[in-house]
Design a protein around this motif. Structure first.
Motif, PDB file in Angstrom:
ATOM      1  N   UNK A 159     -21.949  64.139  18.272  1.00 14.93           N
ATOM      2  CA  UNK A 159     -22.504  62.809  18.033  1.00 14.93           C
ATOM      3  C   UNK A 159     -23.543  62.424  19.082  1.00 14.93           C
ATOM      4  N   UNK A 160     -23.246  62.644  20.357  1.00 10.79           N
ATOM      5  CA  UNK A 160     -24.147  62.136  21.395  1.00 10.79           C
ATOM      6  C   UNK A 160     -25.303  63.083  21.690  1.00 10.79           C
ATOM      7  N   UNK A 161     -25.102  64.394  21.450  1.00  2.00           N
ATOM      8  CA  UNK A 161     -26.167  65.356  21.724  1.00  2.00           C
ATOM      9  C   UNK A 161     -26.943  65.759  20.470  1.00  2.00           C
ATOM     10  N   UNK A 162     -26.471  65.349  19.304  1.00  2.00           N
ATOM     11  CA  UNK A 162     -27.179  65.688  18.077  1.00  2.00           C
ATOM     12  C   UNK A 162     -27.062  67.141  17.677  1.00  2.00           C
ATOM     13  N   UNK A 163     -25.981  67.818  18.075  1.00  2.00           N
ATOM     14  CA  UNK A 163     -25.796  69.215  17.707  1.00  2.00           C
ATOM     15  C   UNK A 163     -25.575  69.351  16.201  1.00  2.00           C
ATOM     16  N   UNK A 164     -25.987  70.486  15.660  1.00  2.00           N
ATOM     17  CA  UNK A 164     -25.776  70.783  14.246  1.00  2.00           C
ATOM     18  C   UNK A 164     -24.499  71.612  14.086  1.00  2.00           C
ATOM     19  N   UNK A 165     -23.750  71.312  12.999  1.00  2.00           N
ATOM     20  CA  UNK A 165     -22.506  72.033  12.719  1.00  2.00           C
ATOM     21  C   UNK A 165     -22.651  72.827  11.433  1.00  2.00           C
ATOM     22  N   UNK A 166     -22.266  74.091  11.484  1.00  2.00           N
ATOM     23  CA  UNK A 166     -22.286  74.964  10.302  1.00  2.00           C
ATOM     24  C   UNK A 166     -20.964  75.706  10.225  1.00  2.00           C
ATOM     25  N   UNK A 167     -20.219  75.450   9.152  1.00  2.00           N
ATOM     26  CA  UNK A 167     -18.931  76.112   8.950  1.00  2.00           C
ATOM     27  C   UNK A 167     -18.008  75.983  10.160  1.00  2.00           C
ATOM     28  N   UNK A 168     -18.001  74.783  10.738  1.00  2.00           N
ATOM     29  CA  UNK A 168     -17.113  74.525  11.866  1.00  2.00           C
ATOM     30  C   UNK A 168     -17.645  74.981  13.208  1.00  2.00           C
ATOM     31  N   UNK A 169     -18.841  75.581  13.229  1.00  2.00           N
ATOM     32  CA  UNK A 169     -19.439  76.058  14.478  1.00  2.00           C
ATOM     33  C   UNK A 169     -20.527  75.080  14.902  1.00  2.00           C
ATOM     34  N   UNK A 170     -20.488  74.640  16.156  1.00  2.00           N
ATOM     35  CA  UNK A 170     -21.467  73.703  16.690  1.00  2.00           C
ATOM     36  C   UNK A 170     -22.543  74.485  17.437  1.00  2.00           C
ATOM     37  N   UNK A 219     -11.521  65.645  28.908  1.00  2.00           N
ATOM     38  CA  UNK A 219     -12.104  66.523  27.895  1.00  2.00           C
ATOM     39  C   UNK A 219     -13.196  65.770  27.163  1.00  2.00           C
ATOM     40  N   UNK A 220     -14.255  66.481  26.788  1.00  2.00           N
ATOM     41  CA  UNK A 220     -15.298  65.915  25.935  1.00  2.00           C
ATOM     42  C   UNK A 220     -15.250  66.683  24.622  1.00  2.00           C
ATOM     43  N   UNK A 221     -14.501  66.169  23.623  1.00  4.33           N
ATOM     44  CA  UNK A 221     -14.300  66.910  22.373  1.00  4.33           C
ATOM     45  C   UNK A 221     -15.612  67.290  21.703  1.00  4.33           C
ATOM     46  N   UNK A 222     -15.578  68.365  20.932  1.00  3.69           N
ATOM     47  CA  UNK A 222     -16.784  68.810  20.233  1.00  3.69           C
ATOM     48  C   UNK A 222     -17.311  67.747  19.290  1.00  3.69           C
ATOM     49  N   UNK A 223     -16.416  66.949  18.703  1.00  2.92           N
ATOM     50  CA  UNK A 223     -16.864  65.884  17.798  1.00  2.92           C
ATOM     51  C   UNK A 223     -17.714  64.858  18.537  1.00  2.92           C
ATOM     52  N   UNK A 224     -17.361  64.576  19.799  1.00  2.00           N
ATOM     53  CA  UNK A 224     -18.141  63.642  20.614  1.00  2.00           C
ATOM     54  C   UNK A 224     -19.459  64.290  21.029  1.00  2.00           C
ATOM     55  N   UNK A 225     -19.409  65.565  21.414  1.00  2.00           N
ATOM     56  CA  UNK A 225     -20.639  66.269  21.779  1.00  2.00           C
ATOM     57  C   UNK A 225     -21.625  66.296  20.614  1.00  2.00           C
ATOM     58  N   UNK A 285     -28.199  54.336  28.432  1.00  2.00           N
ATOM     59  CA  UNK A 285     -28.342  55.564  29.203  1.00  2.00           C
ATOM     60  C   UNK A 285     -28.397  56.781  28.301  1.00  2.00           C
ATOM     61  N   UNK A 286     -28.990  57.824  28.816  1.00  2.00           N
ATOM     62  CA  UNK A 286     -29.117  59.061  28.057  1.00  2.00           C
ATOM     63  C   UNK A 286     -28.401  60.170  28.813  1.00  2.00           C
ATOM     64  N   UNK A 287     -27.438  60.853  28.166  1.00  2.00           N
ATOM     65  CA  UNK A 287     -26.727  61.939  28.848  1.00  2.00           C
ATOM     66  C   UNK A 287     -27.592  63.173  28.990  1.00  2.00           C
ATOM     67  N   UNK A 288     -27.460  63.836  30.115  1.00  2.00           N
ATOM     68  CA  UNK A 288     -28.096  65.127  30.301  1.00  2.00           C
ATOM     69  C   UNK A 288     -27.233  66.197  29.637  1.00  2.00           C
ATOM     70  N   UNK A 289     -27.838  67.343  29.369  1.00  2.00           N
ATOM     71  CA  UNK A 289     -27.092  68.418  28.723  1.00  2.00           C
ATOM     72  C   UNK A 289     -25.872  68.791  29.551  1.00  2.00           C
ATOM     73  N   UNK A 290     -24.787  69.063  28.856  1.00  2.00           N
ATOM     74  CA  UNK A 290     -23.497  69.291  29.495  1.00  2.00           C
ATOM     75  C   UNK A 290     -23.448  70.657  30.166  1.00  2.00           C
ATOM     76  N   UNK A 291     -23.103  70.651  31.440  1.00  2.00           N
ATOM     77  CA  UNK A 291     -22.895  71.919  32.140  1.00  2.00           C
ATOM     78  C   UNK A 291     -21.561  72.523  31.717  1.00  2.00           C
TER      79      UNK A 291
END
Length: 201
Positions: A81-92, A73-79, A124-130
């Motif tokens: 951090x590594x992809x720079x996603x923004x979180x709003x009210x628990x939604x990534x 599993x790749x938890x949302x918390x890890x995603x 290394x740089x991860x590609x966007x997660x499929x």
């Protein structure tokens, strides 16, 4: 005689925050449980030089390094951090403005003679997660996360991988995942902060 490799565990990720000729910095490595498999494929070009009526020498040049890893599993918390996603009210949210981080990836494999062989891939740089999902058909079907990454040599010292194994002159397996091992001295640096390198090679 060196042992035969089998098994895989201890995935660790560390964010690379600075890579220059003068200094290198990583955040502290974080464990990523659930290692399933990893593949490392350096892309190199070879060119033969001919002299004395035959092949005289071969010149190799390293390109990027293709890495694929599969984890339970790749938890949302890890995603986040590594992809720079923004979180709003628990939604990534995935966005075109996301800043994907450079990472180091560590892991180990067992040796049939006992002990482990240890690895750090350094930049290394991860590609966007499929995303792929499948309905359960009478039984639960596991759907592990598959991550593709492009690795490259460090600017700091030109290195792209560190590796060591138990049963040789290496005796620091217990410290391997405390810090990213981009040079031998990293194994003896104090833990609890990021490592700073000296002059680049």
């Amino acid at each position: 005689m060196s042992g035969i490799l089998h098994g895989l565990d201890m995935f660790h990720l560390a964010i690379l925050t600075e890579d220059t000729r003068a200094a290198i910095n990583y955040e502290a490595p974080e464990a990523l449980p659930g290692a399933v498999n990893v593949s490392v494929k350096p892309n190199a070009e070879s060119e033969s030089f001919y002299a004395d009526n035959g092949a005289f020498d071969v010149f190799n040049s390293l390109g990027d390094i293709d890495v694929s890893m599969e984890v339970a599993s790749l938890p949302l918390s890890v995603q986040k951090k590594i992809y720079g996603h923004k979180e709003e009210n628990g939604v990534l949210f995935d966005s075109i403005e996301d800043k994907i981080e450079n990472l180091a990836l560590g892991f180990r494999a067992k040796l049939s003679t006992g002990g482990y062989r240890y690895y750090w891939l350094l930049k290394g740089k991860p590609q966007l997660l499929e995303s792929e999902h499948q309905t359960d058909e009478g039984k639960t079907t596991p759907q592990p996360a598959k991550v593709a990454l492009k690795f490259m040599p460090l600017q700091h010292n030109g290195r792209w991988r560190g590796k060591a194994e138990d049963g040789t002159t290496f005796t620091e397996g217990g410290k391997w995942f405390n810090k990213v091992v981009y040079e031998g001295a990293a194994l003896t640096e104090p833990t609890g902060g990021t490592g700073v390198g000296g002059d680049g090679a």
